[in-house]
Design a protein around this motif. Structure first.
Motif, PDB file in Angstrom:
ATOM      1  N   THR A 184       0.674  -1.034   0.003  1.00 47.85           N
ATOM      2  CA  THR A 184      -0.038   0.070  -0.029  1.00 47.85           C
ATOM      3  C   THR A 184       1.095   1.339  -0.022  1.00 47.85           C
ATOM      4  O   THR A 184       1.899   1.452   0.943  1.00 47.85           O
ATOM      5  N   VAL A 185       0.554   2.102  -0.875  1.00 50.53           N
ATOM      6  CA  VAL A 185       1.432   3.438  -0.709  1.00 50.53           C
ATOM      7  C   VAL A 185       0.694   4.119   0.183  1.00 50.53           C
ATOM      8  O   VAL A 185      -0.459   4.464   0.547  1.00 50.53           O
ATOM      9  N   LEU A 186       1.454   4.844   1.166  1.00 50.85           N
ATOM     10  CA  LEU A 186       1.111   5.686   2.405  1.00 50.85           C
ATOM     11  C   LEU A 186       1.243   7.064   1.863  1.00 50.85           C
ATOM     12  O   LEU A 186       2.217   7.417   1.202  1.00 50.85           O
ATOM     13  N   MET A 187       0.210   7.915   2.141  1.00 52.98           N
ATOM     14  CA  MET A 187       0.214   9.304   1.842  1.00 52.98           C
ATOM     15  C   MET A 187       0.421  10.280   2.949  1.00 52.98           C
ATOM     16  O   MET A 187      -0.299   9.883   4.144  1.00 52.98           O
ATOM     17  N   SER A 188       0.944  11.268   2.945  1.00 58.00           N
ATOM     18  CA  SER A 188       1.300  12.326   4.057  1.00 58.00           C
ATOM     19  C   SER A 188      -0.204  12.784   4.253  1.00 58.00           C
ATOM     20  O   SER A 188      -1.020  12.900   3.556  1.00 58.00           O
ATOM     21  N   VAL A 189      -0.300  13.455   5.463  1.00 60.04           N
ATOM     22  CA  VAL A 189      -1.314  14.466   5.609  1.00 60.04           C
ATOM     23  C   VAL A 189      -1.332  15.537   4.775  1.00 60.04           C
ATOM     24  O   VAL A 189      -2.551  15.745   4.132  1.00 60.04           O
ATOM     25  N   GLU A 190      -0.010  16.002   4.407  1.00 63.20           N
ATOM     26  CA  GLU A 190      -0.349  17.187   3.547  1.00 63.20           C
ATOM     27  C   GLU A 190      -0.705  16.792   2.206  1.00 63.20           C
ATOM     28  O   GLU A 190      -1.565  17.509   1.649  1.00 63.20           O
ATOM     29  N   ASP A 191      -0.156  15.443   1.674  1.00 62.59           N
ATOM     30  CA  ASP A 191      -0.601  15.146   0.180  1.00 62.59           C
ATOM     31  C   ASP A 191      -2.039  14.799   0.369  1.00 62.59           C
ATOM     32  O   ASP A 191      -3.006  15.005  -0.570  1.00 62.59           O
ATOM     33  N   THR A 192      -2.576  14.033   1.558  1.00 60.66           N
ATOM     34  CA  THR A 192      -4.048  13.955   1.492  1.00 60.66           C
ATOM     35  C   THR A 192      -4.916  15.338   1.542  1.00 60.66           C
ATOM     36  O   THR A 192      -6.006  15.262   0.980  1.00 60.66           O
ATOM     37  N   LEU A 193      -4.491  16.269   2.105  1.00 69.00           N
ATOM     38  CA  LEU A 193      -5.101  17.449   2.305  1.00 69.00           C
ATOM     39  C   LEU A 193      -5.390  18.083   0.804  1.00 69.00           C
ATOM     40  O   LEU A 193      -6.193  18.587   0.415  1.00 69.00           O
ATOM     41  N   GLU A 194      -3.925  18.005   0.108  1.00 69.36           N
ATOM     42  CA  GLU A 194      -4.143  18.565  -1.314  1.00 69.36           C
ATOM     43  C   GLU A 194      -4.918  17.741  -2.346  1.00 69.36           C
ATOM     44  O   GLU A 194      -5.716  18.377  -3.241  1.00 69.36           O
ATOM     45  N   ALA A 195      -5.085  16.311  -1.898  1.00 71.27           N
ATOM     46  CA  ALA A 195      -6.025  15.395  -2.809  1.00 71.27           C
ATOM     47  C   ALA A 195      -7.383  15.931  -2.440  1.00 71.27           C
ATOM     48  O   ALA A 195      -8.425  15.946  -3.336  1.00 71.27           O
ATOM     49  N   LEU A 196      -7.872  16.257  -1.368  1.00 71.11           N
ATOM     50  CA  LEU A 196      -9.122  16.534  -0.908  1.00 71.11           C
ATOM     51  C   LEU A 196      -9.426  18.072  -1.696  1.00 71.11           C
ATOM     52  O   LEU A 196     -10.388  18.107  -2.087  1.00 71.11           O
TER      53      LEU A 196
END
Length: 112
Positions: free
Chosen positions: A83-95
């Motif tokens: 599984t690729v793990l995403m940082s909180v920052e990357d997740t916020l950008e995806a949102l």
């Protein structure tokens, strides 16, 4: 560099070989990921659905896929999932980006 979480299970034959000749497989895992310019952050055995877990860092998805394919093709594992793990920052950008996508559920009209 991206982080990846792998879950693996050994075959019964692999466990039998390890019982006869115990070895630190974390060292092998470290050499595999380092061969593509990555780093092993952790190697754990576990009780439950999977026999163990690895936390890796790799330069990119293709490098991690190469390691996963090499390990999976070796025949010692009955399962190997990454599984690729995403940082909180990357997740916020995806949102933020997701808000711009006009998703239409299956069966919904184009105007809903």
């Amino acid at each position: 560099m991206p982080l990846y979480l792998s879950r693996f299970s050994y075959t019964p034959e692999t466990w039998a070989r390890l019982m006869g000749h115990p070895e630190d497989r974390a060292q092998a895992a470290r050499s595999y990921i380092e061969s593509v310019g990555g780093k092993l952050h952790g190697f754990w055995y576990a009780f439950g659905t999977h026999d163990g877990y690895n936390l890796w860092e790799a330069p990119d998805d293709v490098s991690m896929a190469a390691v996963a394919l090499a390990i999976s093709g070796g025949g010692a594992l009955s399962s190997f999932e990454t599984t690729v793990l995403m940082s909180v920052e990357d997740t916020l950008e995806a949102l933020r980006r997701a808000e711009q996508i006009r998703y239409r559920p299956p069966g919904a009209s184009e105007t809903s």
